[in-house]
Design an enzyme around this catalytic site. Structure first.
Site, PDB file in Angstrom:
ATOM      1  N   CYS A  38       0.942  -1.220  -0.676  1.00  0.00           N
ATOM      2  CA  CYS A  38       0.193   0.321  -0.251  1.00  0.00           C
ATOM      3  C   CYS A  38       1.376   0.919  -0.061  1.00  0.00           C
ATOM      4  O   CYS A  38       1.273   1.536  -0.737  1.00  0.00           O
ATOM      5  CB  CYS A  38      -1.346  -0.209   1.386  1.00  0.00           C
ATOM      6  N   HIS A  58      -3.551  -5.769   0.685  1.00  0.00           N
ATOM      7  CA  HIS A  58      -3.269  -5.673   2.309  1.00  0.00           C
ATOM      8  C   HIS A  58      -2.864  -7.472   2.496  1.00  0.00           C
ATOM      9  O   HIS A  58      -4.222  -7.420   2.673  1.00  0.00           O
ATOM     10  CB  HIS A  58      -4.207  -5.192   3.817  1.00  0.00           C
ATOM     11  N   GLU A  89      -1.978  -9.115   4.406  1.00  0.00           N
ATOM     12  CA  GLU A  89      -1.756  -9.412   5.615  1.00  0.00           C
ATOM     13  C   GLU A  89      -2.675  -9.613   6.760  1.00  0.00           C
ATOM     14  O   GLU A  89      -2.643 -10.174   7.442  1.00  0.00           O
ATOM     15  CB  GLU A  89      -0.353  -8.836   7.102  1.00  0.00           C
TER      16      GLU A  89
END
Length: 184
Positions: free
Chosen positions: A73, A161, A163
């Site tokens: 990002c 993202h 994660e």
């Protein structure tokens, strides 16, 4: 053991980036954005997400390091901006589930996700033009440039993202980055 540090650009998911790496058996830690690259011994660097360019500390200095760098990002936007690309406001804005099309299935970071994947992404700001020498590797209806890579320079980025639990196959992106770091 492979060591990858996460440079904290003050994103709300930074701890999850470290956890994803730790859960894969990588020696990892979160380091402050003001830490000089000369004080870091690592096989790779993750530039975390974050709220804005005003709080990136020394992140730009890591881009010139001799290890692979993965921007998530804001981290991708820092890479693009530093390398001569263009970053601007996104038309969509906040967080949402997004269907991403992988446009380069040979890319070492996101190619294994081809032909498409569903991700969790913020598009308040985004890369509008990839820097010279970079390949545009993923796109969506929401954002023209969802991922980019410069394999020769060891610089990689995704707008989404990987994660977070909302991202399908996010762990695979981290596994691909670890493989890049191990083969470098």
């Amino acid at each position: 053991m492979t060591r990858i540090v996460v440079l904290d650009l003050h994103g709300q998911f930074t701890h999850l980036e470290r956890r994803a790496l730790r859960d894969m058996g990588v020696d990892t830690e979160i380091i402050d954005a003001e830490t000089p690259p000369t004080e870091v011994d690592a096989d790779g660097v993750v530039l975390s997400g974050g709220p804005d360019m005003d709080r990136i500390g020394r992140a730009r200095e890591y881009i010139a390091s001799d290890v692979p760098v993965f921007g998530i990002c804001l981290g991708m936007q820092v890479i693009a901006d530093e390398c001569g690309g263009r970053v601007g406001s996104g038309e969509y804005g906040g967080y949402a589930d997004v269907d991403v099309e992988i446009v380069d299935d040979a890319d070492p970071l996101v190619g294994s996700l081809a032909p498409e994947t569903r991700v969790w992404a913020s598009h308040a700001d985004e890369v509008k033009e990839v820097p010279e020498g970079f390949d545009h590797t993923a796109t969506s209806d929401v954002c023209g440039i969802e991922a980019m890579s410069n394999v020769e320079s060891g610089l990689y980025g995704v707008q989404w993202h990987p994660e977070v639990a909302h991202t399908e196959r996010g762990e695979e992106v981290f596994e691909n980055f670890v493989a890049i770091c191990e083969s470098d």
